[in-house]
Design a protein around this motif. Sequence first.
Motif, PDB file in Angstrom:
ATOM      1  N   ILE A   9       0.834  -1.210   0.000  1.00 37.93           N
ATOM      2  CA  ILE A   9       0.000   0.000   0.000  1.00 37.93           C
ATOM      3  C   ILE A   9       0.865   1.255   0.000  1.00 37.93           C
ATOM      4  N   SER A  10       2.118   1.122  -0.409  1.00 33.85           N
ATOM      5  CA  SER A  10       3.033   2.266  -0.308  1.00 33.85           C
ATOM      6  C   SER A  10       2.634   3.418  -1.227  1.00 33.85           C
ATOM      7  N   LYS A  11       2.163   3.116  -2.427  1.00 33.90           N
ATOM      8  CA  LYS A  11       1.741   4.152  -3.371  1.00 33.90           C
ATOM      9  C   LYS A  11       0.330   3.809  -3.840  1.00 33.90           C
ATOM     10  N   TYR A  12      -0.656   4.503  -3.323  1.00 31.78           N
ATOM     11  CA  TYR A  12      -2.051   4.068  -3.365  1.00 31.78           C
ATOM     12  C   TYR A  12      -2.886   5.167  -4.012  1.00 31.78           C
ATOM     13  N   LEU A  13      -3.590   4.819  -5.089  1.00 35.51           N
ATOM     14  CA  LEU A  13      -4.422   5.782  -5.812  1.00 35.51           C
ATOM     15  C   LEU A  13      -5.897   5.472  -5.614  1.00 35.51           C
ATOM     16  N   VAL A  14      -6.662   6.499  -5.243  1.00 38.97           N
ATOM     17  CA  VAL A  14      -8.122   6.407  -5.142  1.00 38.97           C
ATOM     18  C   VAL A  14      -8.704   7.197  -6.308  1.00 38.97           C
ATOM     19  N   ILE A  28      -5.970   6.820 -16.678  1.00 40.95           N
ATOM     20  CA  ILE A  28      -5.211   7.368 -15.550  1.00 40.95           C
ATOM     21  C   ILE A  28      -4.679   6.244 -14.666  1.00 40.95           C
ATOM     22  N   ILE A  29      -5.470   5.191 -14.490  1.00 48.26           N
ATOM     23  CA  ILE A  29      -4.999   4.041 -13.714  1.00 48.26           C
ATOM     24  C   ILE A  29      -3.772   3.421 -14.387  1.00 48.26           C
ATOM     25  N   LYS A  30      -3.837   3.253 -15.692  1.00 43.10           N
ATOM     26  CA  LYS A  30      -2.701   2.658 -16.401  1.00 43.10           C
ATOM     27  C   LYS A  30      -1.459   3.536 -16.262  1.00 43.10           C
ATOM     28  N   ASP A  31      -1.644   4.841 -16.364  1.00 46.18           N
ATOM     29  CA  ASP A  31      -0.520   5.773 -16.181  1.00 46.18           C
ATOM     30  C   ASP A  31       0.076   5.627 -14.781  1.00 46.18           C
ATOM     31  N   ALA A  32      -0.793   5.563 -13.775  1.00 47.70           N
ATOM     32  CA  ALA A  32      -0.333   5.480 -12.385  1.00 47.70           C
ATOM     33  C   ALA A  32       0.404   4.173 -12.117  1.00 47.70           C
ATOM     34  N   GLY A  36       4.422   3.309 -11.182  1.00 49.11           N
ATOM     35  CA  GLY A  36       4.870   2.623  -9.981  1.00 49.11           C
ATOM     36  C   GLY A  36       3.888   2.588  -8.835  1.00 49.11           C
ATOM     37  N   PHE A  37       2.655   3.030  -9.060  1.00 52.29           N
ATOM     38  CA  PHE A  37       1.648   2.909  -7.989  1.00 52.29           C
ATOM     39  C   PHE A  37       1.342   1.435  -7.747  1.00 52.29           C
ATOM     40  N   ALA A 214      -4.386  16.072 -12.337  1.00 46.19           N
ATOM     41  CA  ALA A 214      -3.173  16.708 -12.863  1.00 46.19           C
ATOM     42  C   ALA A 214      -3.266  16.852 -14.381  1.00 46.19           C
ATOM     43  N   ASP A 215      -2.585  17.875 -14.920  1.00 44.93           N
ATOM     44  CA  ASP A 215      -2.535  18.039 -16.375  1.00 44.93           C
ATOM     45  C   ASP A 215      -1.864  16.840 -17.019  1.00 44.93           C
ATOM     46  N   ASN A 216      -0.848  16.302 -16.343  1.00 47.63           N
ATOM     47  CA  ASN A 216      -0.132  15.123 -16.838  1.00 47.63           C
ATOM     48  C   ASN A 216      -0.107  14.090 -15.704  1.00 47.63           C
ATOM     49  N   PRO A 217      -1.134  13.256 -15.598  1.00 46.47           N
ATOM     50  CA  PRO A 217      -1.221  12.310 -14.486  1.00 46.47           C
ATOM     51  C   PRO A 217      -0.013  11.392 -14.354  1.00 46.47           C
ATOM     52  N   LYS A 218       0.518  10.901 -15.482  1.00 51.25           N
ATOM     53  CA  LYS A 218       1.655   9.982 -15.399  1.00 51.25           C
ATOM     54  C   LYS A 218       2.889  10.678 -14.832  1.00 51.25           C
ATOM     55  N   LEU A 219       3.121  11.915 -15.239  1.00 52.90           N
ATOM     56  CA  LEU A 219       4.269  12.670 -14.734  1.00 52.90           C
ATOM     57  C   LEU A 219       4.137  12.894 -13.231  1.00 52.90           C
ATOM     58  N   GLU A 220       2.961  13.317 -12.779  1.00 56.31           N
ATOM     59  CA  GLU A 220       2.775  13.570 -11.349  1.00 56.31           C
ATOM     60  C   GLU A 220       2.856  12.285 -10.538  1.00 56.31           C
ATOM     61  N   ALA A 221       2.303  11.199 -11.099  1.00 59.57           N
ATOM     62  CA  ALA A 221       2.395   9.898 -10.414  1.00 59.57           C
ATOM     63  C   ALA A 221       3.855   9.479 -10.279  1.00 59.57           C
ATOM     64  N   THR A 222       4.626   9.694 -11.330  1.00 57.09           N
ATOM     65  CA  THR A 222       6.051   9.341 -11.311  1.00 57.09           C
ATOM     66  C   THR A 222       6.805  10.153 -10.265  1.00 57.09           C
TER      67      THR A 222
END
Length: 240
Positions: A9-14, A28-32, A36-37, A214-222
Amino acid sequence: MSIVKKLDISKYLVIGPENTKGRPVATIIKDAVNAGFTCIQIRSKVASAKELIQLTRQAAEAIEEAGKSKEVALLVNDRLDIVLAARKEGIKVDGIHVGQTDIPVDVCREYLGEELIVGLSARADELFEYIKTADVSQLDYFGVGPLRETQTKPDCGLGKDGRVITRSFDDIAKISELSSIPVVVGGGVKLADIPSLAQTGADGFFVVSAVTEADNPKLEATKLVNAWNDYKSREKCSVN
């Protein structure tokens, strides 16, 4: 191996459709997940049951397409009926997250068995005493928060007097020390909070809008993943 045995549960997206600025939830889930989520929770107060099942299917497919089905847990918020219906349709959903006023944990465990994940939002009132005394025998983790008030879930941390109780980093450190099960912390968490949060001993962070809006979800997730991993790798090196 059951995903519960290696739950991360270290990197957890709701995420839900009301949080994505009209963009597909699955994208967005795939990006996250690619960023590394490690855990995804489907949560929506506006989607119908049929829509929630479809969202769960799309989320499972996105995780599978990323090649992460065996390591990323997919949970559904509150709706035991959706978890059961989705699994009956062959969708790989790994468990449920419930709040204190949702369906009881023992009922979730009865229907989901020992192999699936059951997470619970910890009580806002008398939190430290609750963490020390709660029966966690049927739980896999606690969700704790908010770090600060958030419009994504305005009732997060709502006390008996109707006011939101936010948590300091010192509070979180104490909770992490007291809890006998893993603790994931969220509610208004931003990138700048990650180093301090990682130092508390919490097992992870959860976010919604920091990624989904975020404008760029994958970038912010990274960025979030790297900030957490950077601290943890330095911590590991200092121990060794």
